[in-house]
Motif scaffolding. Sequence first.
Motif, PDB file in Angstrom:
ATOM      1  N   ILE A 302       1.885   0.434   7.527  1.00 11.54           N
ATOM      2  CA  ILE A 302       2.222  -0.539   6.542  1.00 11.54           C
ATOM      3  C   ILE A 302       3.563  -0.673   6.163  1.00 11.54           C
ATOM      4  O   ILE A 302       4.293  -1.828   6.298  1.00 11.54           O
ATOM      5  N   LEU A 303       4.196   0.294   5.698  1.00 16.83           N
ATOM      6  CA  LEU A 303       5.592   0.387   5.229  1.00 16.83           C
ATOM      7  C   LEU A 303       7.002   0.236   6.534  1.00 16.83           C
ATOM      8  O   LEU A 303       8.087   0.093   6.270  1.00 16.83           O
ATOM      9  N   GLY A 304       6.304   0.587   7.614  1.00 12.42           N
ATOM     10  CA  GLY A 304       7.336   0.688   8.670  1.00 12.42           C
ATOM     11  C   GLY A 304       7.978   1.877   8.878  1.00 12.42           C
ATOM     12  O   GLY A 304       7.619   2.880   8.466  1.00 12.42           O
ATOM     13  N   GLY A 346      -2.610   5.709  -0.556  1.00 11.86           N
ATOM     14  CA  GLY A 346      -1.806   4.843  -1.486  1.00 11.86           C
ATOM     15  C   GLY A 346      -0.235   5.092  -1.251  1.00 11.86           C
ATOM     16  O   GLY A 346       0.124   6.460  -0.763  1.00 11.86           O
ATOM     17  N   SER A 347       0.508   4.422  -1.674  1.00 13.77           N
ATOM     18  CA  SER A 347       2.081   4.495  -1.345  1.00 13.77           C
ATOM     19  C   SER A 347       2.543   5.540  -2.371  1.00 13.77           C
ATOM     20  O   SER A 347       3.842   6.288  -2.018  1.00 13.77           O
ATOM     21  N   ALA A 371      -0.406   5.646   7.107  1.00 12.43           N
ATOM     22  CA  ALA A 371      -0.189   4.176   6.506  1.00 12.43           C
ATOM     23  C   ALA A 371      -0.489   4.321   5.192  1.00 12.43           C
ATOM     24  O   ALA A 371      -1.464   4.972   4.627  1.00 12.43           O
ATOM     25  N   HIS A 372       0.450   3.791   4.425  1.00 12.98           N
ATOM     26  CA  HIS A 372       0.445   3.896   2.848  1.00 12.98           C
ATOM     27  C   HIS A 372       0.316   2.493   2.296  1.00 12.98           C
ATOM     28  O   HIS A 372       1.195   1.756   2.464  1.00 12.98           O
ATOM     29  N   ILE A 434      -4.935  -3.593   9.727  1.00 18.77           N
ATOM     30  CA  ILE A 434      -4.113  -3.321   8.797  1.00 18.77           C
ATOM     31  C   ILE A 434      -2.749  -3.630   8.789  1.00 18.77           C
ATOM     32  O   ILE A 434      -1.927  -3.643   7.765  1.00 18.77           O
ATOM     33  N   SER A 435      -2.416  -4.076   9.921  1.00 13.81           N
ATOM     34  CA  SER A 435      -0.828  -4.549   9.795  1.00 13.81           C
ATOM     35  C   SER A 435      -0.724  -5.740   9.080  1.00 13.81           C
ATOM     36  O   SER A 435       0.676  -6.105   8.937  1.00 13.81           O
TER      37      SER A 435
END
Length: 584
Positions: A302-304, A346-347, A371-372, A434-435
């Motif tokens: 998610i955050l790259g 979670g992030s 993925a966060h 999710i992307s």
Amino acid sequence: MMRKLMHQHMSHQIVQRDIATRDPFIENRAAEQPDRVRALRLIEDAFLRQGDAVVEAGQFERVFDPEIPQPLFRGQILDPDCHLACGGTERLGERGQRLDGAGLQIGEGRRQGHGPVMAPRLSLDKRGAKCDLLPQLPLPKGHLMTVTRFAPSPTGYIHIGNLRTALFNWLIARKAGGTFILRLDDTDPERSKQEYADAIQEDLEWLGLTWDRIERQSARLDRYEAAADELRAKGRFYEAFETPTELDLKRKKQLNMGKPPVYDRAALALSDADKDKLRAERGNGAWRFKLDQERIEWTDGILGDLSIDAASVSDPVLIRGDGQFLYTLASVVDDTEMGVTHVVRGSDHVTNTATQIQIMAALGHGHPEFAHHSLLTGPQGEALSKRLGTLSLRDLRAAGVEPMALLSLMARLGSSQPVELHGSLDELIEGFDISHFGSAPTKFDAEDLKPLSARVLAARPYEAVAEHIRDLGVPDAIAPEFWDVTRENIMTLDDLAGWWQLFRDGPEPVVAEEDREFIDTAMGLLPSHPYASETWGQWTSAVKDATGRKGKGLFMPLRLAITGQARGPELGRALPLFQKPLNG
């Protein structure tokens, strides 16, 4: 998933397990080679630990000689002729090809990558001495089964923030035809309660988020101890004795000096005599993992691309002074040994992920894809943590929220896709990507669940609510019509009780002062009870002729008088449901 278990009770016991899967590759191959598709999956969700075989979900029993030098590592793809001997005379994977998570060949040596097993099932010969691998479907290079997990601590009820993590991991596994593990992180014996473990399972079952197997960390303490011993042997684990007060003073001093509050590794300078003295005075110390002070980099789903300087992070405590294993170490061991390929959380876990990547590497493993997702806030952007007491799943369920309404909202909230009400879990799975999710904090408003729940209920057939309506006391003769009249005028099923009370007992009329004479005239013109489908039309025509009123001036005062509400069902259909005269 469909599973067929066949127990073979011999000198060694193995379960053969056939798994039907949603994976397009497997489905295509199944059409071409139906006799071979059942050889695709290894025992128990495509994962077997060396020395073990699964005999029941979540239960392990010794099968292979633990002295075999080459364990069956996740990520192996074995050729049809590959076999192993239970007695240890032949080595596993002699003729097989090993692939890591990126599809790179590793050969005969120890596996360094990551990914779950994709291997044939096993069988025992009559002597129980040899475990032959049955013929296997050809697999594309690097094709690995997706394994995800949801790992709540049974120290409380699942809330809306937990659900987001559970749902994302469940959707990823189901869309890939993979495995979803429910793992109870219950290493805290004081706070972990069986009632919460049961509640977690009940809440997930209510939503339809079923799991393929369940694990408990409290049953795996020996695995964490083994990992700790390995880290000690490699010089990556050290004992520290500072008290919480001492650590707090160190942090404050660093902050006052404009430095990041990072543990100073003072414990590394302690001699054995120093440690013995401190143990005598304070008891056992906490065990910290010694980070390599370099940048830790990975590509987040998610955050790259992310990069964290380990020098800016304190060496994490993995074992407390009282011997309790903390989340970081237990999670690393479980994720690697259970073959987890994707971790969504979670992030607020980003820094924790960086340290876990290093711990995994120190133990000789690659890492899953991470993925966060963004954290939820309240509708005004306030911290959701202040409201979690009212946002547990069981509270939402008690409030009448429909499962598909909740899942539909959470599967799209915070993404670039609009929220859509889905009719089934299959639709939810198909539309998930999710992307499409971003990093910005995501506002959650429980009020958004009400219209979605209302739409779920409005689409429900009578048969699905018949028992509930019967329990209200609605006569069977009018029950289907009662549902058709009210279904689009409720937010929850509990709202039906109010409508039945109205039809059974009559209204509490709402009449404006300027409408009193009009309503008195109208009630005098109301046909006698019981009312029929044509009663409303006949009545309003007569009232219109007698009073000269029309439109809203005619219909709204009548609605308020006979229902006590400004909104509601079509009165032409509602009138026959009244069990008593309205003008009696």
